[in-house]
Design a protein around this motif. Structure first.
Motif: not given
Lengths: 296, 347
Positions: A180, A183-184, B47, B50, B52, B72
């Motif tokens: 994650e 990904e960000t 999130r 973002a 996600l 993302t």
């Protein structure tokens, strides 16, 4: 100074503590139990004659030379290495992405993966091999009795070791969070796998790969069932015993081959322990749930 | 420079509404704290910004551009996680360079930018260490540097201080604020700690059950909570449940205020400990001093009183020097200025 140490009662008595003696006896006993057969095999492989005394009558390297100049032995080692390498490679290519996918995208496939990882332990290899033979007869008769089918069979029985090693490494690295985060940071899936996932699970992949390799290297029953034409080291050894008709040196050559087989597997095990740095317990089934409980 | 618009954002997990029609406008360069108890939806909202989490309904705009269905990695965001989530196989410097390298920026530009960020988050001496070789505070500063590296339009912070010990926490909180104001980025800061939210944010959005209850500047939120929940969650307040008698809420001689609209039977009166006026023999409502807690410059008195025939406890804060005059067991009188009493109907 010396005087104080000598008169100190705690120090002089310590080596005689019963618990320590017990431990030492246990350790020496276990060590002997494990090593004595290997020492015997090794001695036999270099013995000229070994019938009358506790140690061989004389020593020779003839059996080693004749075993490892024998085309059958060289061929058996060659096909065993190819088989084990292909098995480990195939497992890595399939299991690593599957384990990653089950953690990051679809936790529901975990149930299926873990269930199939239990099968090689629940069923004898002979049964699995026979099942594969039947199944391939239905869907791909051309594969029957071939080397590729044997690779598939070995991949199927060896993958749980790789899966547990890789899944444990992913849990330890917290691969979901790292993915994650990557990904960000703007990473594409390929960049994330190459730069974040693989470097952080490398010990798990190496360990699991070695275990899959070792499983395939020493496997006998499935080779015997699925691919009768394939001549591996375990098959050679079995035939050496079966076809024994009293000729001199045949068992000594078998001892030499067994010794090499043992050294290969032992080196692999040592590598596994080294790559896991004392966390080998994570490779056992169910270790993940224990870890989660400890973290929670 | 760009703000964030959340329009009717809704997220349903199974039959739980984690986010329920959330609307929020964040202006460019502003830091908004999402404050609420665990499970209130604040992290789900972050999130969602973002990418996600994919909202079930609603739209998310960053700098006026609809990013609701943008993955993302293509959103102009940087994120800091509670668990740091630094890449253990990369050094501090390489971690900060990562977002630039995956965007294929030229090496010279990456180096210049990383040097600048190391300076900004004060990690120059630790640049070549691995994440497991730095302290928690340093790790989180590295994560901040990594999040800011690509100059994102929005900085997202998910409880960035929760894993740190108390001393480091306040220092890093101020550090994050300093950096955010320096680079003038828009920021969303998720926390369950009300003092953290009020200290760092331009505005605080109080969340409960997937909804935003109130959005206000910290002093305003502290002085005049708009809802029963805000009043409970923000500031340490006394809450007394009182009967409504002919349209008024009365605590003996302590206060007498109009009952809130809609309250018929009972209502809750909130007042802050520092607004309780305590005297030894003056006028007011009788209360007994149970315990004194020394807090440094102030001392908190735990007072026991009788409300509506039942025992009730509440707190009063006073300068510690003044509190010396009282001992546990003392019979005191309390009064609260009606202007300092907030009332809400029972939910």
């Amino acid at each position: 100074m010396t005087a104080t140490t000598a008169t100190s009662p705690g120090r002089t008595r310590e080596p005689l503590r019963p618990a320590r003696i017990g431990q030492t006896i246990m350790f020496v006993g276990l060590f002997t139990y494990f090593t004595l057969p290997m020492v015997a095999v090794f001695l036999y492989s270099i013995a000229t004659r070994w019938t009358a005394h506790i140690l061989p009558d004389g020593y020779t390297l003839d059996w080693w030379v004749s075993a490892f100049t024998d085309q059958a032995v060289i061929g058996a080692f060659g096909s065993t290495l190819v088989l084990a390498t292909l098995t480990a490679t195939l497992d890595i290519l399939v299991v690593v992405p599957a384990a990653y996918w089950s953690r990051v995208r679809n936790p529901r496939i975990r149930t299926i993966v873990e269930l199939s990882a239990a099968i090689p332990f629940a069923l004898p290899y002979l049964v699995i091999g026979f099942g594969l033979l039947q199944f391939s007869g239905i869907v791909a008769p051309a594969l029957q009795g071939t080397f590729p089918l044997l690779v598939l069979g070995h991949a199927a029985i060896a993958f749980p070791f790789l899966y547990w090693a890789v899944d444990g490494a992913m849990a330890a690295a917290g691969i979901e969070r790292l993915s994650e985060a990557a990904e960000t940071c703007g990473g594409s899936p390929a960049q994330i796998v190459r730069r974040v996932v693989l470097p952080n699970i490398k010990p798990g992949v190496v360990t699991g790969g070695l275990l899959a390799f070792a499983t395939s290297f020493g496997e006998f029953a499935m080779v015997q069932t699925i691919a009768r034409g394939v001549y591996t080291v375990p098959i050679w050894s079995a035939e050496a015993i079966r076809s024994y008709s009293g000729e001199s040196g045949s068992f000594n050559r078998l001892a030499a081959v067994t010794m090499v087989n043992f050294v290969v597997l032992f080196a692999l095990s040592a590598a596994v322990v080294y790559f896991n740095r004392g966390q080998t317990v994570r490779l056992l089934p169910g270790a993940r749930s224990i870890e989660q409980r400890e973290q929670g | 420079m760009s703000g964030v618009d959340l329009i009717g954002v809704t997220k349903v997990f199974g039959h739980v509404r984690a986010l329920d029609d959330v609307n929020l406008q964040i202006t460019s360069g502003e830091m908004v704290a999402l404050l609420g108890p665990s499970g209130c939806g604040k992290t789900t909202l972050l999130r969602s910004v973002a990418g996600l989490e994919r909202p079930t309904a609603g739209r998310i705009l960053i700098g006026g551009r609809d990013v609701t269905s943008v993955p993302t990695r293509d959103r102009p965001i940087g994120m800091v996680f509670q668990s740091y989530a630094l890449f253990p196989n990369l050094t501090v410097r390489q971690n900060i360079a990562f977002p630039l390298e995956v965007r294929h920026r030229p090496a010279a530009e990456v180096k210049a930018r990383v040097d600048e960020l190391l300076e900004l988050v004060r990690l120059v001496p630790q640049a070549d260490r691995y994440p497991n070789q730095v302290s928690g505070g340093q790790a989180q500063r590295c994560a901040l540097g990594r999040a800011l590296a690509p100059s994102p339009a929005v900085l997202l912070l998910d409880e960035p201080l929760s894993a740190l010990d108390a001393l480091v926490r306040t220092r890093l909180r101020d550090e994050i604020r300093r950096v955010q104001q320096l680079v003038k980025t828009t920021a969303i800061y998720v926390t369950h700690d009300q003092s953290e939210a009020m200290a760092i944010a331009d505005r605080v959005a109080v969340m409960n059950h997937g909804k935003i209850e109130q959005v206000a500047r910290p002093p305003e939120l502290y002085e005049s909570p708009a809802t029963h929940f805000s009043a409970t969650f923000v500031g340490s307040r006394n809450a007394l449940e009182l009967p409504v008698v002919s349209g008024r809420l009365v605590l003996g001689g302590a206060f007498d205020v109009p009952a809130p609209a809609g309250a018929t039977d009972r209502a809750v009166a909130f007042f802050r400990p520092e607004d309780v006026e305590v005297t030894a023999n003056g006028q007011g409502h009788p209360a007994t001093l149970e315990v004194k807690i020394f807090l440094g410059s102030t001392t908190r008195l735990h007072l026991l009183t009788e409300v509506d025939g039942r025992q009730a406890r509440f707190y009063a804060d006073m300068p510690s020097r003044q509190a010396l005059a009282y001992e546990p067991g003392a019979k005191l009188a309390v009064r609260i200025d009606p202007a300092d009493v907030k009332t809400f109907a029972l939910e």
